[in-house]
Design a protein around this motif. Sequence first.
Motif, PDB file in Angstrom:
ATOM      1  N   ILE A  70       0.833  -1.210   0.000  1.00 28.67           N
ATOM      2  CA  ILE A  70       0.000   0.000   0.000  1.00 28.67           C
ATOM      3  C   ILE A  70       0.874   1.269   0.000  1.00 28.67           C
ATOM      4  N   ASP A 114      -0.527   5.169   0.794  1.00 29.41           N
ATOM      5  CA  ASP A 114      -1.738   5.957   0.986  1.00 29.41           C
ATOM      6  C   ASP A 114      -1.640   7.290   0.237  1.00 29.41           C
ATOM      7  N   ARG A 115      -2.763   7.995   0.207  1.00 26.93           N
ATOM      8  CA  ARG A 115      -2.867   9.214  -0.609  1.00 26.93           C
ATOM      9  C   ARG A 115      -1.896  10.294  -0.142  1.00 26.93           C
ATOM     10  N   CYS A 134      -5.430  -1.562   7.757  1.00 25.81           N
ATOM     11  CA  CYS A 134      -5.509  -0.702   6.578  1.00 25.81           C
ATOM     12  C   CYS A 134      -6.842  -0.904   5.868  1.00 25.81           C
ATOM     13  N   SER A 142      -7.762   0.735   3.113  1.00 29.30           N
ATOM     14  CA  SER A 142      -7.701   1.136   1.710  1.00 29.30           C
ATOM     15  C   SER A 142      -8.189   0.048   0.765  1.00 29.30           C
ATOM     16  N   TYR A 143      -7.995  -1.202   1.152  1.00 31.91           N
ATOM     17  CA  TYR A 143      -8.418  -2.306   0.287  1.00 31.91           C
ATOM     18  C   TYR A 143      -9.943  -2.426   0.201  1.00 31.91           C
ATOM     19  N   HIS A 164     -11.795  -0.311  -1.014  1.00 38.71           N
ATOM     20  CA  HIS A 164     -12.159   0.249  -2.312  1.00 38.71           C
ATOM     21  C   HIS A 164     -12.064  -0.769  -3.441  1.00 38.71           C
ATOM     22  N   ALA A 193     -16.182   3.430   3.110  1.00 39.95           N
ATOM     23  CA  ALA A 193     -15.066   3.825   2.240  1.00 39.95           C
ATOM     24  C   ALA A 193     -15.467   4.970   1.325  1.00 39.95           C
ATOM     25  N   TYR A 225     -14.735   8.546   2.351  1.00 36.89           N
ATOM     26  CA  TYR A 225     -13.359   9.023   2.306  1.00 36.89           C
ATOM     27  C   TYR A 225     -12.961   9.228   0.851  1.00 36.89           C
ATOM     28  N   GLU A 283     -11.559   8.601  -2.445  1.00 36.46           N
ATOM     29  CA  GLU A 283     -11.287   7.293  -3.032  1.00 36.46           C
ATOM     30  C   GLU A 283      -9.804   7.104  -3.264  1.00 36.46           C
ATOM     31  N   PHE A 284      -9.346   5.932  -2.896  1.00 35.64           N
ATOM     32  CA  PHE A 284      -7.952   5.604  -3.130  1.00 35.64           C
ATOM     33  C   PHE A 284      -7.713   5.509  -4.633  1.00 35.64           C
ATOM     34  N   THR A 286      -6.533   4.194  -7.816  1.00 35.95           N
ATOM     35  CA  THR A 286      -5.965   2.970  -8.367  1.00 35.95           C
ATOM     36  C   THR A 286      -6.173   2.974  -9.868  1.00 35.95           C
TER      37      THR A 286
END
Length: 565
Positions: free
Chosen positions: A360, A362-363, A401, A403-404, A406, A430, A433, A435-436, A438
Motif C-alpha cells: 500500500i 496511501d494518498r 488498513c 484502503s483495500y 475500495h 469507504a 473518504y 477514493e484511493f 488505483t
Amino acid sequence: MKTASDLERMLNAIDRKSYPAYKDLRGQYDFGEYIFSIDHVQGDPFASPSRVSLRVLMEKAKFPQEYLAEKHKRVTLQDHLTRLFGEAVRKGSFQAKGSGKSGLLAVSKCGQEVLERTACCITDKEIIMRFEIGFPANGRSVNARELNKILFKIVPECTKKTLYYASIDQKALRTAIELCEDQEYVRKNLSDMGLCVFIADGSVLPRQSGVSQKPLEGAVPFQAPESLKVTMNLPCRGPVTGMGIRRGITLLVGGGYHGKSTVLQAIQDGVYNHISGDGRELVITDRSAVKLRAEDGRSISSVDISPFINHLPNGKDTTRFTTEDASGSTSQAAGLMEAMESGSRLILMDEDTSATNFMIRDRLMQQVVSSGEEPITPFIERVNSLHKDLGISTILVAGSCGSYFHVADTIIQMKEYVPMDVTGVAKSAAAEYMEFETPRSKFPIYLVDRVPLRDRKLLQEERIKIKNFGMDQIAIAKNNIELRGLEQLKDEEQTRALGYIVKELLVRVFDGRCTLAQAVERMDNQIEEQGLESLFARGDVTASLALPRKQEMLAAISRYRGLQF
C-alpha cells in the motif's frame, strides 16, 4: 528367495559377533503371509536405524478393489494403513533391549493431512510398508535373541493386525474413504460454482497450540453468514452448507484475536485433505493456492518483478531481477510472480507478514513522494487486474488498513470467531473518504520464459548428499535452500522430498530448452505416474518422503542460490 527359517539360522550364527555381522542379513525372506526385506543395515547401534520393508500380496490382504480404483482413494488407504501400522509398531518399540537405538521401531509419523508417502505403497497386486528397526546390540556386539523377538513376534503381530482387511476396523476405513470422496467432490466443483474456497458449517478452525495441529477443544464452530452460504450435495454425506468464498478479491478483517489469521491458516492448509476429527475436514481450497509473505534475505534468480518494481535508482534490470539478498518488497514481488509461474489461481496474504511498501501507498504518501520517485507499484494497484486479466483471485487479511475496501469484492469481518459479511457497510464507509487512486490499466506484460541450466558444479560431485533441517531448510551438497517462507509445507518428509526433487531438476531435467515451469511440471508428472520411489536411483527407497505440490517444487528450486539461466 530365502525363508524365515533361513533368517532364524543366520541370526543364531552371528549372535554375539561384531555388529557389522548384521550386514550379512540383507535380502528378502518369505514369511509365508508376507515377504520381509532387510534393505539397509545401520553401521552401529547408535546410527540411524536399519531400513526394512514388508510386502503383502493383495490376494491375501483382500482390500476391496473399489478402494484402489482412483488415486485419491488409494492415497487415503495408504495413509490409513500407515497410521494403523505406525501405532502398532510404536507400541512394540523398545520391547527388545540393548544399547543405542536397539529395539526402536518406527514408521512415518502422519499429521492431520493426508499425504502420499513412500512409507506405504499400494498397487493392485501388493502392499509395501517401509519402516525402521534399531537392530539390537550388547555394546557393539550382535544381540540376535532380541532381534529374533522383533522379527518373529512383534513385526508379525503388527502386520497381522493392520495390513489385512479382515483384521482392521472396516467401518473406520470406510469412513476415511467416504470422507476423501466428499473432499474431492468439493474440490472438483469449486471452479464450476465460481468459488475458490469452501468452509463447511460446524468446522473447527482453531488449533490447540503452535506446536499441535489438533483441534482446540471448546472452540466456536464455524457458521457461514447467510449472504455467503452455499450448499454442496456431497456423494456420501449428502447436502452440506457452508461459506463459499467467490473468485475475486476477498478481505478478512476484524479486531485482533478475533480469528482472521485462524481462518486464513485453515484456508491455506485447505489445499490438502484432512483426516476425520481434524475439524477442518471440509475446509477445501483451490489446490493451486499459494500463501505469500515477505522474505528478507532470500535468493532471487532472473525473475520479472517489473509489474511491481521498476526504475530502480541503480538502474538494475527488474525484468530479470537477480539478488542474493532480497528486501521485503522484492521478495514478495518475486514470490507472487513465481506463484503465477507455477500456475496458482489463488494468492493468500496477511498484512502482518507482508512488506508494507509492497502492499500500500496511501494518498498522503502519494502527495509527498510522487509516483515518478517511487519504484514500487503497490499490490493494491494490481490486485484488480490480477483477477480480471489473469483470473487469479486474492484473499487478504487486513487488520489496520482500510484502503483495500475500495478494491475488494467481498469483505468478511471476524468477530469472536464468527464471520459476518460486511461488504455493504465497509463500501459505504469507504465512500465517505477520498477514493484511493488505483489505475484501471491491464496487468503489465511480463516475462515467463525462464529457461534454467544444469548445475555443472553439482554434476562434478562424486556423491550428492541431501539433508533436510526440519521444514525450514534443505542442503544439497554444500548449497543451502531456505524454506521458511513456504508456509504450506506441513511435514518434514515433504521438505526431504523437495531436496531430491531439486537435485533431479539440477542434474537431469534442466536441459537449457524447457522453461522452469515446464521442468517442474515434468517432475510432477513423473511422480504422478511412477511414484515418489522414482526419485531414488534404481528405485531403492533410501529415505522417507511425502509429496509436496508443484507450487512448493517451483518455490524451492527458485530459492537455490546456484540457479542459472
